[in-house]
Enzyme design. Structure first.
Site, mmCIF file in Angstrom:
data_model
loop_
_atom_site.group_PDB
_atom_site.id
_atom_site.type_symbol
_atom_site.label_atom_id
_atom_site.label_comp_id
_atom_site.label_asym_id
_atom_site.label_seq_id
_atom_site.Cartn_x
_atom_site.Cartn_y
_atom_site.Cartn_z
ATOM 1 N N ASN A 267 -17.963 1.790 92.435
ATOM 2 C CA ASN A 267 -17.895 0.349 92.673
ATOM 3 C C ASN A 267 -16.661 -0.291 92.032
ATOM 4 O O ASN A 267 -16.157 0.175 91.014
ATOM 5 C CB ASN A 267 -19.142 -0.338 92.127
ATOM 6 C CG ASN A 267 -19.294 -0.142 90.620
ATOM 7 O OD1 ASN A 267 -19.711 0.926 90.181
ATOM 8 N ND2 ASN A 267 -18.963 -1.143 89.829
ATOM 9 N N GLU B 24 -19.000 0.022 85.115
ATOM 10 C CA GLU B 24 -19.630 -1.213 84.634
ATOM 11 C C GLU B 24 -18.921 -1.766 83.408
ATOM 12 O O GLU B 24 -19.359 -2.764 82.827
ATOM 13 C CB GLU B 24 -21.109 -0.958 84.323
ATOM 14 C CG GLU B 24 -21.992 -0.961 85.550
ATOM 15 C CD GLU B 24 -21.609 0.115 86.565
ATOM 16 O OE1 GLU B 24 -21.264 -0.247 87.702
ATOM 17 O OE2 GLU B 24 -21.635 1.318 86.216
ATOM 18 N N ASP C 168 -22.810 -3.135 94.674
ATOM 19 C CA ASP C 168 -22.743 -1.942 93.822
ATOM 20 C C ASP C 168 -23.118 -0.682 94.585
ATOM 21 O O ASP C 168 -23.869 0.158 94.090
ATOM 22 C CB ASP C 168 -23.634 -2.092 92.577
ATOM 23 C CG ASP C 168 -23.475 -0.904 91.637
ATOM 24 O OD1 ASP C 168 -22.329 -0.489 91.388
ATOM 25 O OD2 ASP C 168 -24.490 -0.367 91.161
#
Length: 602
Positions: free
Chosen positions: A281, A197, A323
């Site tokens: 991801n 992230e 995701d």
């Protein structure tokens, strides 16, 4: 800082626990310890990640008579994932940040022999995506290995807790953090990295066990010399991947901030000399900003244990739009597939499909939904391996900030990192699952090193809202036939099942719930045999061992992780916690923060 609570008797206890074990070869040592079911020497139970124990004192007939026999407070709040290691008379226990390590004497109900608490800059906490969790310790060559939140890998002397060596595995300033458990194979310690992230470049690293020197590092994205791929001999579904495949499906230099982190579990086939793991991801969560398949995010890797060279890869979710990290465990079992015994790999992906593959070649054998609510794809094309995406549930909406609704599963997947278990007695896989859907709205985001690089707003809700089945449950615990791709039985749970499962030769399967219940289940029928409410939510992995001829069950409880991030971090908005807070608000009526190990026996 190392604090020692060591006495002569404590040193003797650990010495006895490690006595008779050859220290010359870590692989032989760990194999010898793991072959004795009295121990639990690695987080996954064995190299195949089965989380199966041959202990059977606790069985389907007497599990109803279980009771808690002692407890231990870790002194730390927030999410307690992973579980303890047991080697002889000694238990080794870990915590979330600040990542304390305890050595405990099982002869005296967990009396502390030594405790290690590293000094870490607390600025790493806001860089951790989904709580300050740590998935556990590893053991090898008389050392306990800790992966700190700040990415430091530390080797501790198992007898004394003294630091033997340490090495930095990443840079929190760029968003890299440490949550994954190390694993020991042969003469190396293997370690992943978190930070998808934050737009990091994911990798797996092998360190030499003796001194922590670098053996090799394989990146998920990038040129061949970084991904450790041979264009002609590394294959994807039987076909060569081609030159610099880890760059070819990215626009420009996006692969450098492409994610593909490796914060899940590793498994190892000693005969094939291959290590297996999954990547996470691609960055950012806004798919419009990163056209292409984004290889090799969302991918199963099979790498040579000695060199790191990739033998084969399989990308489960090309150009991920939801995701659906691919980091969940790979379980290695030999199975009968259409009348032929195959060396298989079984993987329950975040995307909601349960995959059965040939672990020698990477051939795709089975790919079926393990929650009927899954709707983002209709099926997997068995020739190309590609999911057939349903346009209605795509989040790639031509650059517009469109809120795509009722997508199943939610970003936390039909299963997150909480590991499944396999029983050779029933030939079934026991899978803790989420039954959660979401609305997903991407937005434009710019990359800045060390800052969140998400680019989407999510809200989550029970899967029954979409399926119209009249249920409001957020989870199920299922038994799965991986050869057929079928659910054999399913137990609805009010909240996601976020704990790791355990299967035993006693025909009993164990798991924990977010309300805090440890449950014992009949492995064949799914009948509940026993439950006990521990002090906090269970997101840890159930463990079993034997001490002085008696079988024990142990599990950490401590509310947190992605599902419990609202409570752990004090978040209140429905879309906070990357969308999870709103879905789990009612959990506060059932449990609260804690950090406790509870031990059970007959």
């Amino acid at each position: 800082m190392i604090r020692h609570l060591v006495r002569t008797t404590a040193m003797t206890s650990i010495a006895v626990a490690l006595a008779g074990v050859s220290i010359g070869n870590a692989n032989d040592e760990v194999k010898e310890l793991a072959a004795n079911p009295a121990n639990w020497v690695m987080q996954t139970g064995d190299y195949a990640n089965t989380r199966y124990s041959t202990l059977d004192e606790i069985n389907a007939d007497n599990a109803k008579d279980l009771q808690p026999v002692w407890t231990f407070s870790t002194g730390v709040l927030r999410g307690h994932e992973g579980g303890p290691l047991i080697i002889g008379d000694t238990m080794y226990l870990h915590t979330p940040f600040p990542n304390r390590v305890y050595a405990m004497d099982l002869n005296e109900e967990g009396r502390i022999l030594w405790m290690h608490e590293p000094k870490q800059d607390p600025s790493v906490i806001p860089v951790m995506c989904c709580d300050t969790v740590n998935r556990g310790l590893a053991y090898g060559e008389g050392k306990i290995f800790l992966h700190q939140a700040d990415t430091t890998l530390v080797a501790l002397d198992a007898k004394t807790g003294e630091v033997a060596w340490s090495v930095k595995n990443g840079d929190p300033g760029k968003g890299e953090t440490g949550t994954a458990a190390p694993m020991v194979y042969n003469d190396k310690v293997f370690l992943g990295i978190s930070g998808g992230e934050f737009g990091v470049q994911g990798h797996i690293t092998a360190y030499n066990i003796d001194d922590g020197s670098l053996a090799w590092r394989g990146y998920s994205t990038g040129p061949d010399d970084q991904t450790l791929m041979d264009p002609e001999n590394t294959t994807h579904l039987g076909e060569p991947v081609g030159v610099d495949s880890g760059m070819a499906t990215w626009e420009g230099d996006q692969w450098k901030i492409g994610g593909g982190t490796t914060w899940g579990w590793f498994s190892f086939d000693p005969e094939l000399n291959l290590i297996y793991y999954g990547t996470g991801n691609p960055s950012t969560w806004n798919p419009v900003q990163r056209p292409g398949d984004n290889r090799w995010s969302m991918t199963i890797f099979a790498r040579d244990i000695d060199t790191g060279m990739a033998k084969w890869v399989y990308q489960m979710t090309p150009h991920d739009e939801w995701d659906y990290d691919g980091v969940n465990e790979m379980i290695l079992v030999d199975q009968d597939i259409e009348g032929e015994t195959r060396k298989t790999l079984v993987h329950f992906d975040r995307n909601g499909f349960g995959y059965t593959m040939d672990r020698v070649t990477g051939e795709l054998l089975v790919a079926e939904k393990f929650d009927p609510a899954v709707n983002w794809a209709s099926h997997i094309d068995m020739k190309t391996g590609r999911p057939q995406v349903v346009a209605e549930y795509s989040t790639h909406q031509n650059g517009e900030d469109v809120n795509s609704t009722n997508i199943c599963p939610a970003a936390l997947g039909t299963k997150d990192q909480q590991p499944a278990a396999y029983s050779p007695e029933t030939n079934l896989f026991y899978v803790p699952t989420n039954h959660v859907c979401m609305d997903y709205e991407p937005f434009e985001v710019e990359y800045t090193a060390g800052q969140p690089y998400v680019g989407a707003t999510l809200s989550m809700f029970p899967g029954g809202k979409v399926t119209g089945d009249g249920t409001n449950n957020l989870g199920n615990f299922i038994a799965w036939d991986a050869a057929k791709g079928e659910i054999k039985w399913s137990i609805p749970e009010a909240f996601s099942v976020w704990s790791g499962a355990l299967a035993t030769a006693g025909n009993v399967v164990f798991y924990g719930t977010l309300e805090g219940h440890l449950k014992a289940i009949h492995a064949e029928t799914g009948e509940e045999l026993y439950r006990f409410k521990t002090p906090s939510s269970i997101i840890g992995n159930v463990t079993t061992w034997e001490h002085k001829g008696k079988q024990y069950i142990g599990v950490l409880s401590g509310l947190g992780g992605w599902a419990g991030i609202g409570f752990a971090a004090g978040l209140t908005g429905d879309t906070d916690g990357l969308g999870a807070v709103g879905a789990y608000k009612s959990l506060s009526s059932y449990t609260s923060l804690g950090g406790v190990l509870t031990v059970f026996a007959l």
